[in-house]
Design a protein around this motif. Structure first.
Motif, PDB file in Angstrom:
ATOM      1  N   CYS A  65       0.963  -1.049   0.380  1.00  0.00           N
ATOM      2  CA  CYS A  65       0.292  -0.162  -0.263  1.00  0.00           C
ATOM      3  C   CYS A  65       0.948   1.133   0.069  1.00  0.00           C
ATOM      4  O   CYS A  65       0.739   2.640  -0.817  1.00  0.00           O
ATOM      5  CB  CYS A  65      -0.727  -0.217   1.088  1.00  0.00           C
ATOM      6  SG  CYS A  65      -2.759  -0.844   1.628  1.00  0.00           S
ATOM      7  N   SER A  74      -2.389   2.105  -7.395  1.00  0.00           N
ATOM      8  CA  SER A  74      -2.981   0.936  -6.436  1.00  0.00           C
ATOM      9  C   SER A  74      -2.653  -0.528  -6.394  1.00  0.00           C
ATOM     10  O   SER A  74      -1.302  -1.305  -7.424  1.00  0.00           O
ATOM     11  CB  SER A  74      -3.983   0.788  -7.082  1.00  0.00           C
ATOM     12  OG  SER A  74      -4.490   0.108  -8.356  1.00  0.00           O
ATOM     13  N   ALA A  76      -3.477  -3.329  -6.591  1.00  0.00           N
ATOM     14  CA  ALA A  76      -4.117  -4.269  -7.784  1.00  0.00           C
ATOM     15  C   ALA A  76      -3.440  -3.776  -9.155  1.00  0.00           C
ATOM     16  O   ALA A  76      -3.354  -5.041 -10.036  1.00  0.00           O
ATOM     17  CB  ALA A  76      -5.202  -4.007  -8.257  1.00  0.00           C
ATOM     18  N   ALA A  82      -6.122  -4.816 -11.973  1.00  0.00           N
ATOM     19  CA  ALA A  82      -6.288  -3.888 -12.337  1.00  0.00           C
ATOM     20  C   ALA A  82      -7.135  -3.775 -13.587  1.00  0.00           C
ATOM     21  O   ALA A  82      -6.436  -3.625 -14.377  1.00  0.00           O
ATOM     22  CB  ALA A  82      -5.297  -2.817 -11.930  1.00  0.00           C
ATOM     23  N   LEU A 109      -6.995 -10.192  -2.736  1.00  0.00           N
ATOM     24  CA  LEU A 109      -7.713  -9.109  -4.011  1.00  0.00           C
ATOM     25  C   LEU A 109      -8.102  -9.550  -4.769  1.00  0.00           C
ATOM     26  O   LEU A 109      -7.309 -10.237  -5.854  1.00  0.00           O
ATOM     27  CB  LEU A 109      -6.130  -8.156  -4.237  1.00  0.00           C
ATOM     28  CG  LEU A 109      -6.649  -6.759  -4.872  1.00  0.00           C
ATOM     29  CD1 LEU A 109      -7.196  -6.174  -4.372  1.00  0.00           C
ATOM     30  CD2 LEU A 109      -5.117  -6.328  -4.753  1.00  0.00           C
ATOM     31  N   GLY A 112      -9.401  -4.501  -8.627  1.00  0.00           N
ATOM     32  CA  GLY A 112      -9.412  -3.011  -8.571  1.00  0.00           C
ATOM     33  C   GLY A 112      -9.156  -2.301  -9.715  1.00  0.00           C
ATOM     34  O   GLY A 112      -8.775  -2.760 -10.741  1.00  0.00           O
ATOM     35  N   GLU A 120     -10.780  -0.906  -4.310  1.00  0.00           N
ATOM     36  CA  GLU A 120     -10.438  -2.131  -4.675  1.00  0.00           C
ATOM     37  C   GLU A 120     -11.065  -3.162  -4.114  1.00  0.00           C
ATOM     38  O   GLU A 120     -11.650  -2.875  -2.970  1.00  0.00           O
ATOM     39  CB  GLU A 120      -9.022  -2.454  -3.543  1.00  0.00           C
ATOM     40  CG  GLU A 120      -8.024  -2.357  -4.242  1.00  0.00           C
ATOM     41  CD  GLU A 120      -6.276  -2.341  -3.563  1.00  0.00           C
ATOM     42  OE1 GLU A 120      -5.400  -1.461  -4.133  1.00  0.00           O
ATOM     43  OE2 GLU A 120      -6.412  -1.820  -2.230  1.00  0.00           O
ATOM     44  N   TRP A 122     -11.956  -6.987  -1.923  1.00  0.00           N
ATOM     45  CA  TRP A 122     -10.519  -8.349  -1.467  1.00  0.00           C
ATOM     46  C   TRP A 122     -11.918  -9.168  -0.299  1.00  0.00           C
ATOM     47  O   TRP A 122     -13.395  -8.243  -0.276  1.00  0.00           O
ATOM     48  CB  TRP A 122     -10.076  -7.198  -0.059  1.00  0.00           C
ATOM     49  CG  TRP A 122      -9.119  -6.528  -0.279  1.00  0.00           C
ATOM     50  CD1 TRP A 122      -9.155  -4.975  -0.457  1.00  0.00           C
ATOM     51  CD2 TRP A 122      -8.008  -6.924  -0.297  1.00  0.00           C
ATOM     52  NE1 TRP A 122      -8.219  -4.612  -0.790  1.00  0.00           N
ATOM     53  CE2 TRP A 122      -7.079  -5.579  -1.126  1.00  0.00           C
ATOM     54  CE3 TRP A 122      -7.328  -8.672  -0.094  1.00  0.00           C
ATOM     55  CZ2 TRP A 122      -5.547  -5.873  -1.174  1.00  0.00           C
ATOM     56  CZ3 TRP A 122      -5.438  -8.489  -0.513  1.00  0.00           C
ATOM     57  CH2 TRP A 122      -5.077  -6.913  -0.617  1.00  0.00           C
ATOM     58  N   THR A 192     -14.204  -3.024   0.590  1.00  0.00           N
ATOM     59  CA  THR A 192     -13.788  -2.605  -0.653  1.00  0.00           C
ATOM     60  C   THR A 192     -13.350  -1.158  -0.159  1.00  0.00           C
ATOM     61  O   THR A 192     -13.715  -0.417   0.805  1.00  0.00           O
ATOM     62  CB  THR A 192     -15.089  -1.995  -1.306  1.00  0.00           C
ATOM     63  OG1 THR A 192     -16.034  -2.835  -2.421  1.00  0.00           O
ATOM     64  CG2 THR A 192     -14.957  -1.094  -2.667  1.00  0.00           C
TER      65      THR A 192
END
Length: 198
Positions: A65, A74, A76, A82, A109, A112, A120, A122, A192
């Motif tokens: 992160c 991100s 993702a 992503a 994950l 995202g 995202e 999860w 989320t």
């Protein structure tokens, strides 16, 4: 030497680490960002960045992160879930497990959007006694949680909240927070995360 930051041991972890390594190198190259600059912006040591890019480290979700935020991306983006085209289908085998608990819990994950303004999705599973702690996300980050099974205890700053099966919560998670299963059954929840770029 392999640096273990998270508890993972299977082939899926190796696949995730390879994707993270390749993506960070690619995005850093595209942004013309040195290791020193990424280290300064993310607060992650240059040595750890070298280990991650060399696919010799297993970075935690919190560390990913911080790196994603520093690069305007991100998580993702790092693990290739992503969505960039109008529709992107993600097969079951492509969904990465980014955390494994000591008793068998997991965080996957599912999908995202690409950063820096990212969302995202999860799926979490916490077994009795498991806890996942986060130092907090960038300012303004929110999480939407829905508990499908069991009971989830959510701690934000110094306040705890109990979310029962079938219930939901909205939490601002730019402060330290934790997900805990202090019950006797498995806690399964969907989350989320919505984060605005800098």
């Amino acid at each position: 030497m392999t640096i273990k930051v998270n508890i993972t041991t299977d082939a899926d972890a190796a696949r995730v680490n390879e994707a993270v390594s390749a993506r960070i190198k690619l995005y850093r190259s595209q942004k013309k960002m040195s290791l020193d600059e990424l280290s300064r912006l993310s607060g992650v040591s240059k040595g750890m960045l070298v280990e991650i890019e060399g696919c010799r480290a297993n970075p935690s979700i919190a560390l990913l992160c911080r790196l994603a935020s520093a690069m305007g991306l991100s998580v993702a983006d790092f693990v290739n879930v992503a969505g960039k085209p109008a529709v992107q289908l993600i097969g079951a085998g492509e969904i990465p497990v980014l955390w494994k608990g000591e008793k068998g819990g997991s965080a996957r994950l599912l999908a995202g959007t690409s950063g820096p303004d990212m969302v995202e999705l999860w799926q979490w599973r916490l077994y009795p006694g498991e806890t996942f702690e986060s130092p907090g996300h960038p300012e303004g980050t929110s999480e939407l949680l829905h508990v499908a099974e069991g009971t989830l205890t959510l701690a934000v700053s110094e306040t705890t909240f109990v979310i029962n099966a079938g219930c939901a919560a909205v939490a601002r998670t730019d402060a330290p927070h934790a997900y805990m299963n202090i019950g006797t059954g498995v806690a399964v929840f969907t989350m989320t995360v919505s984060e605005k770029g800098r």
